[in-house]
Motif scaffolding. Structure first.
Motif, PDB file in Angstrom:
ATOM      1  N   PRO A  51     -14.394  43.553 -42.359  1.00 52.62           N
ATOM      2  CA  PRO A  51     -13.065  43.979 -43.590  1.00 52.62           C
ATOM      3  C   PRO A  51     -11.710  45.510 -43.031  1.00 52.62           C
ATOM      4  O   PRO A  51     -12.375  45.867 -42.539  1.00 52.62           O
ATOM      5  N   ILE A  52     -11.228  44.704 -43.178  1.00 56.03           N
ATOM      6  CA  ILE A  52     -10.310  45.865 -43.150  1.00 56.03           C
ATOM      7  C   ILE A  52     -10.001  46.455 -44.554  1.00 56.03           C
ATOM      8  O   ILE A  52      -9.512  45.574 -45.502  1.00 56.03           O
ATOM      9  N   PRO A  53     -10.014  47.507 -44.934  1.00 57.03           N
ATOM     10  CA  PRO A  53      -9.861  48.715 -46.107  1.00 57.03           C
ATOM     11  C   PRO A  53      -8.110  48.450 -46.721  1.00 57.03           C
ATOM     12  O   PRO A  53      -7.198  48.736 -45.701  1.00 57.03           O
ATOM     13  N   ASP A  54      -8.822  47.844 -47.852  1.00 59.55           N
ATOM     14  CA  ASP A  54      -7.090  48.300 -48.545  1.00 59.55           C
ATOM     15  C   ASP A  54      -5.645  47.578 -47.791  1.00 59.55           C
ATOM     16  O   ASP A  54      -4.749  48.509 -47.896  1.00 59.55           O
ATOM     17  N   ALA A  55      -6.234  46.502 -47.231  1.00 60.49           N
ATOM     18  CA  ALA A  55      -4.909  45.888 -47.147  1.00 60.49           C
ATOM     19  C   ALA A  55      -4.735  44.774 -48.263  1.00 60.49           C
ATOM     20  O   ALA A  55      -3.216  44.746 -48.142  1.00 60.49           O
ATOM     21  N   PHE A  56      -4.515  44.980 -49.125  1.00 57.93           N
ATOM     22  CA  PHE A  56      -3.922  44.205 -50.590  1.00 57.93           C
ATOM     23  C   PHE A  56      -3.472  44.657 -51.712  1.00 57.93           C
ATOM     24  O   PHE A  56      -4.388  45.927 -52.062  1.00 57.93           O
ATOM     25  N   LEU A  57      -2.669  44.692 -52.377  1.00 62.45           N
ATOM     26  CA  LEU A  57      -2.410  45.062 -54.156  1.00 62.45           C
ATOM     27  C   LEU A  57      -3.490  44.823 -54.649  1.00 62.45           C
ATOM     28  O   LEU A  57      -4.347  43.426 -54.232  1.00 62.45           O
TER      29      LEU A  57
END
Length: 236
Positions: A51-57
């Motif tokens: 998982p890519i952290p903090d990818a989305f608002l």
């Protein structure tokens, strides 16, 4: 899309590639959601499956129909030199792959879409770079307009055809080819003469670039696009 995809779900961008500075993903459903999409069940996975952290608002945007959801990637990770970009780097990285995974139970089954990440696109949308494949007069062959990069899914309604008489040509438009081609089939046979594509100022690409400015540009947030784009073509 991977096996096990939710029935009736799709996304734009729909092509195999996205730019490193992708800003917006649109989820399209065949039935309305009964509640807001759970953003904690929306994940971007890197090429290693992590998982890519903090990818989305944090807030998915649901339209009035309840069938279209906009997922915004964190703009602070997109704009170079901004805090999150400096601290974390971009969420997407050119040359790698990325997978969107949504397992909100409302979708019935998990949804997945994989893209290859290409270099960032940081230029305004320029209709003068589009290629127009015209049809012959007296036919209802579709007009085909190809862009060098994908347009936003809303672009289907942001482009119109003006006929030689100065009136809008009635017909049906659609986006194909991973949103790189705008295709228009007229309701009546084409008339000969000079026609005009008229492009609404709101048109954008998935990176947030517009007709008047790129997304990443000093003062861009305060600038409004007010002038439409125009592109002439001839039906013979």
């Amino acid at each position: 899309m991977a096996a096990g995809t939710a029935s009736g779900a799709s996304v734009t961008p729909s092509g195999p590639e996205v730019a490193e500075n992708l800003l917006r993903i649109e989820l399209h459903l065949d039935r309305p959601l009964t509640a807001a999409l759970d953003i904690s069940r929306v994940t971007l996975l890197d090429s290693a499956g992590m998982p890519i952290p903090d990818a989305f608002l944090d807030l998915p945007l649901l339209d009035r129909s309840g069938k279209n959801v906009t997922l915004l990637l964190h703009p602070g990770r997109i704009k170079t030199g901004v805090g999150p970009n400096v601290a974390l780097g971009p969420a997407l990285r050119s040359g790698q792959s990325v997978t969107l995974r949504i397992d909100d139970p409302q979708l019935g089954r998990p949804f997945e879409q994989r893209w290859q990440v290409t270099p960032p696109l940081r230029q305004p949308v320029d209709p003068q770079q589009w290629m127009v494949q015209t049809a012959r007069h007296g036919s209802r062959q579709p007009l085909r307009v190809s862009a060098p990069a994908a347009l936003d899914g809303d672009a289907v309604e942001a482009i119109a055809v003006q006929g030689p008489d100065g009136r809008r040509v009635a017909g049906v438009a659609m986006l194909t080819g991973g949103e790189r081609e705008w295709r228009f089939t007229p309701a009546q046979n084409w008339r000969p003469g000079t026609h005009l594509l008229r492009i609404h100022p709101r048109l954008e690409d998935p990176q947030g670039n517009r007709l008047c400015s790129a997304f990443e540009q000093a003062g861009q947030s305060a600038k409004r696009c007010e002038d439409e784009g125009k592109l002439a073509f001839i039906i013979e």
